[in-house]
Design an enzyme around this catalytic site. Structure first.
Site, short mmCIF file in Angstrom:
data_model
loop_
_atom_site.label_atom_id
_atom_site.label_comp_id
_atom_site.label_asym_id
_atom_site.label_seq_id
_atom_site.Cartn_x
_atom_site.Cartn_y
_atom_site.Cartn_z
N ILE A 183 -24.95 -45.76 -23.44
CA ILE A 183 -25.74 -44.58 -23.10
C ILE A 183 -25.97 -44.49 -21.60
O ILE A 183 -25.86 -43.42 -21.00
CB ILE A 183 -27.08 -44.59 -23.86
CG1 ILE A 183 -26.85 -44.43 -25.36
CG2 ILE A 183 -28.01 -43.51 -23.33
CD1 ILE A 183 -28.08 -44.67 -26.20
N TYR A 235 -39.22 -55.18 -31.17
CA TYR A 235 -38.56 -54.11 -30.41
C TYR A 235 -39.29 -52.77 -30.57
O TYR A 235 -39.63 -52.11 -29.59
CB TYR A 235 -37.12 -54.00 -30.89
CG TYR A 235 -36.34 -52.84 -30.32
CD1 TYR A 235 -36.02 -52.79 -28.97
CD2 TYR A 235 -35.88 -51.82 -31.15
CE1 TYR A 235 -35.27 -51.73 -28.45
CE2 TYR A 235 -35.15 -50.76 -30.64
CZ TYR A 235 -34.84 -50.72 -29.29
OH TYR A 235 -34.11 -49.68 -28.79
N ASN A 251 -33.12 -46.79 -18.93
CA ASN A 251 -32.25 -46.93 -20.09
C ASN A 251 -32.13 -48.37 -20.59
O ASN A 251 -31.88 -48.60 -21.78
CB ASN A 251 -30.85 -46.40 -19.77
CG ASN A 251 -29.86 -46.69 -20.87
OD1 ASN A 251 -29.90 -46.08 -21.93
ND2 ASN A 251 -28.98 -47.65 -20.62
N ARG A 254 -22.75 -49.51 -19.20
CA ARG A 254 -22.12 -49.37 -20.52
C ARG A 254 -22.90 -48.38 -21.36
O ARG A 254 -24.05 -48.04 -21.07
CB ARG A 254 -22.08 -50.71 -21.27
CG ARG A 254 -21.28 -51.81 -20.64
CD ARG A 254 -20.97 -52.92 -21.63
NE ARG A 254 -22.17 -53.48 -22.26
CZ ARG A 254 -22.16 -54.22 -23.36
NH1 ARG A 254 -21.02 -54.50 -23.96
NH2 ARG A 254 -23.28 -54.70 -23.85
#
Length: 258
Positions: free
Chosen positions: A27, A156, A90, A25
């Protein structure tokens, strides 16, 4: 002619074998499609088989957050291709919290496993082959939020900051072996996961969150997955043969201004 059609015409990745994590999905899927269109063979991964990968890609279901997941991906790549020329890390993401004190030890560990250690573990398994063949390109996916870290996503952005430091160090180590390591640092991109995260942040912080969610970057639009995929393919290509240890910010000018 679209950008992907142009890539297909150039076939600059013909004969290359690539691994792209989180490629079903957003990028990741855009990166997979562009690599395939430019002639590469691509193995991609996801934690579940809920979303089909782009047509033509080999799919391996694996959880990149775990040591076993990394081993599964590396073994599948060796079995499918024999050698790996390009690795694109990714897979990543996190949910916002109401300040740093609300982020538990478990959440910190999960963020580090997904956004930092997943790359470290898979690199450790695939880099020896790249060193032996004397070539390779590794692209890590960071986040422009590392440039302006804020409390709801501190777990994050801290993991992504560690990833950028690791990338620069790995680039220095592997440069004599002909292996390049770079980072793409995206800003806000229109993906299903990104939209869900921004919506949750807006609900948690109605005033600031809503304002941030609706404000446009200086270039006047939110990014598209293909904007980031184009940057990834540049860094993975021979056009970037003298680029290593770099972080390419692709954010429409939102975070990269002084």
């Amino acid at each position: 002619m679209t950008t992907i059609e142009m890539g297909s015409a150039s076939r600059e990745f013909a004969g290359k074998r690539a691994v792209v994590t989180g490629g079903t999905r957003g990028i990741g899927a855009a990166v997979v499609r562009r690599l395939l269109a430019a002639g590469a063979e691509v193995l991609t991964t996801a934690r579940s088989a809920e979303h089909a990968p782009p047509a033509g890609a080999v799919f391996t279901q694996a959880d990149v957050r775990t040591v076993d997941g990394a081993r599964t991906i590396a073994a599948a790549a060796r079995a499918e291709f024999g050698r790996v020329d390009i690795v694109v890390h990714n897979a990543g993401g996190a949910q916002p919290y109401a300040g740093s004190a609300a982020i538990t030890d478990e959440v910190w560990r999960e963020a580090l496993d997904l956004n930092f250690l997943a790359s470290v573990r898979l690199d450790a398994l695939l880099v020896p082959g790249m060193r032996a063949q004397g070539s390779g390109a590794i692209v890590h996916m960071s986040s422009a939020a590392v440039l302006t870290p804020f409390a709801p996503f501190l777990h994050y952005v801290s993991a992504k900051a560690a990833l950028e430091t690791y990338s620069r160090g790995l680039a220095s180590e592997l440069a004599p072996d002909g292996v390049r390591v770079n980072t793409v640092t995206p800003g806000r991109v229109a993906t299903p996961g990104g939209a869900q995260t921004r919506e949750e942040w807006s609900r948690m912080n109605a005033a600031d969150g809503a304002a941030a969610a609706t404000a446009m970057p200086p270039l006047g639009r939110v990014g598209e997955p293909d904007d980031i995929a184009a940057a990834v393919l540049y860094l993975a290509s021979e056009r970037a043969s003298w680029v290593t240890g770099s972080s390419l910010v692709v954010d429409g000018g939102e975070f990269s201004r002084g």
